[in-house]
Design an enzyme around this catalytic site. Structure first.
Site, short mmCIF file in Angstrom:
data_model
loop_
_atom_site.label_atom_id
_atom_site.label_comp_id
_atom_site.label_asym_id
_atom_site.label_seq_id
_atom_site.Cartn_x
_atom_site.Cartn_y
_atom_site.Cartn_z
N GLU A 256 0.88 -1.20 -0.03
CA GLU A 256 -0.01 -0.09 -0.04
C GLU A 256 0.96 1.22 -0.08
OE1 GLU A 256 -3.25 0.09 -0.24
OE2 GLU A 256 -3.14 -2.09 -0.71
N TRP A 259 2.12 1.65 -3.54
CA TRP A 259 1.02 2.24 -4.18
C TRP A 259 1.03 3.93 -4.13
CZ3 TRP A 259 -2.23 1.22 -8.37
CH2 TRP A 259 -2.72 -0.21 -8.41
N TRP A 287 -20.90 11.47 -20.12
CA TRP A 287 -21.44 11.28 -18.75
C TRP A 287 -22.66 12.15 -18.50
CZ3 TRP A 287 -18.10 8.52 -15.84
CH2 TRP A 287 -16.61 8.12 -16.42
N ASN A 322 -11.16 1.75 3.16
CA ASN A 322 -10.63 1.67 1.67
C ASN A 322 -11.42 1.01 0.80
OD1 ASN A 322 -8.33 2.75 -0.15
ND2 ASN A 322 -8.06 0.40 -0.22
N TRP A 340 -15.58 11.28 -12.76
CA TRP A 340 -14.72 10.95 -11.84
C TRP A 340 -14.40 12.28 -11.42
CZ3 TRP A 340 -10.01 12.80 -11.84
CH2 TRP A 340 -9.37 13.22 -13.25
N TRP A 363 -9.32 7.49 -8.16
CA TRP A 363 -10.58 7.93 -8.78
C TRP A 363 -10.63 7.66 -10.40
CZ3 TRP A 363 -15.33 8.81 -7.90
CH2 TRP A 363 -15.87 8.99 -6.57
#
Length: 431
Positions: A256, A259, A287, A322, A340, A363
């Site tokens: 993590e 990341w 969208w 998360n 997003w 996102w």
């Protein structure tokens, strides 16, 4: 009267004395060091007056100042436009050097360039250091020197490089240094900065929480997360300390942290991702961007318990588990077909641990538009997610007190929304 020659250390996203690389090097310079923090008007002007993050920064600075007072020094706190602050300081002090740690967001890069340009024009030497990551910018690249855009090979190269130098050196000893400038600067109150206390507070991080992280991390009702992210965001703890700990304790937790660095190097190498789809082929997606639907999502009244519990947790605490973040993000982009960027902006406003690189990266991952993203036809089913990760309903009952009274009807049918999302993405992806 001759002014004393001094160095400055400029605190930003590194609010600690210990294991702070830029501060360490400042204290090794030949001049007394004045520790400085600037409340940047360009950042503060768009924040609510009770922003919990500003309160956390203020408390962290208070703690630093308290430590400095014990060794006869203090923290110089200013507020204003950063370039103007430095111009005034250069007239008040004979500044020879300024030290700071790097930031990789576009605004900070431009600001720091402008500050260093001014300092150099005043014959003040400017030093910047890597501190908030283990590997920065272009240190982890493919064989051809290009940045990675897929996480797994980035992680493998990251681990390979880290393992040749582990544990990473930690820079300690600043809190007892005699190299700080002797001072009793007045520390301003939160009100004097123009803000007020928030009812939302940043929790202390707790590494004991993640003893079985890989087994418990997906279950929001189990308090098995570290609450570390705001502390890494504002630098109240060093990433070196956390990475060295994780490398010897929990490989999944270490992943993590990697990341986080993956998204930081993506942001640095591909800055347009902040305002554009990382994959231009997705620019053709039509969208719906229905404002009424967005308000229901924001308020946690969609009729899907896991989505609503997550949004209510965010609104009340500045935090969201998360696993739930993935569910609510997928719901906004896929079920409601809302860009997003709307969700990213809302999270940026609410999250205590808001960090542009991770927020934008995650996102875009959820929307399918980012690097190494979930495929567009992957649409989380919020009801299945609830059964898998909160089977007894402990999490949703905590955040939805009216749940037992018979919860409202979902605002959109999942099967319909899934089919609509897949068809819209398929039609909108540019060939």
């Amino acid at each position: 009267m001759t002014k004393q020659k001094v160095s400055f250390f400029w605190f930003r996203r590194d609010l600690r004395l210990e294991d702070n690389i830029g501060l360490f090097h400042a204290l090794e310079s030949e001049y007394p060091v004045i520790p400085l923090f600037i409340y940047d008007d360009a950042i503060l002007e768009n924040l609510p007056k009770n922003d919990a993050r500003v309160g956390f920064i203020h408390q962290s600075l208070f703690n630093i100042n308290d430590q400095l007072k014990q060794i006869g020094s203090s923290l110089l706190v200013k507020k204003g436009e950063t370039a103007t602050v430095f111009k005034v300081l250069s007239q008040e002090f004979d500044i020879k050097e300024v030290f700071f740690n790097k930031d990789y967001e576009q605004y900070a890069i431009a600001r720091d360039y402008k500050i260093c340009e001014f300092l150099q024009s005043e014959n003040i030497v400017c030093f910047s250091f890597k501190d908030q990551v283990i590997f920065e910018e272009k240190e982890i690249t493919k064989a051809d020197g290009l940045p990675y855009t897929i996480y797994t090979p980035f992680k493998n190269k990251w681990l390979e490089k880290y393992n040749t130098m582990a544990p990473v050196r930690e820079y300690i000893g600043a809190s007892t240094s005699s190299s700080f400038y002797n001072s009793t600067f007045v520390f301003p109150s939160l009100g004097e900065i123009g803000f007020e206390e928030s009812t939302i507070k940043v929790q202390p991080y707790n590494l004991k929480q993640i003893a079985n992280y890989e087994e418990k991390r997906d279950f929001p009702a189990v308090d098995a997360t570290s609450y570390l992210s705001p502390h890494l965001r504002f630098g109240t703890v060093s990433v070196r300390k956390m990475v060295n700990w994780a490398a010897n304790t929990n490989a999944v937790f270490l992943s993590e942290l990697i990341w986080r660095e993956f998204f930081m190097q993506i942001l640095f190498n591909f800055p347009r991702e902040v305002t554009h789809n990382f994959k231009p082929a997705y620019d053709g997606i039509q969208w719906l961007n229905n404002e009424a639907d967005f308000k229901r999502w924001c308020s946690g009244t969609t009729g899907y318990p896991m989505v609503d519990a997550g949004m209510r947790q965010l609104n009340e605490t500045g935090y969201m588990h998360n696993r739930v973040r993935m569910v609510v993000a997928s719901f906004l982009c896929k079920h409601l077909l809302i860009n997003w960027q709307w969700g990213e902006a809302y999270f940026a406003e609410k999250l205590l641990d808001y960090e542009m690189a991770s927020n934008v990266g995650n996102w875009q991952w959820a929307a399918g538009t980012g690097c190494d993203a979930a495929p567009y036809f992957r649409v989380f089913n919020p009801e299945i997610q609830l059964k898998k990760f909160d089977e007894k309903g402990i999490y949703i009952r905590k955040w939805i007190p009216e749940f037992e009274l018979g919860y409202g009807k979902p605002m959109v049918d999942h099967a319909f929304a899934r089919d609509r999302a897949i068809a819209t993405y398929k039609a909108g992806i540019l060939k």
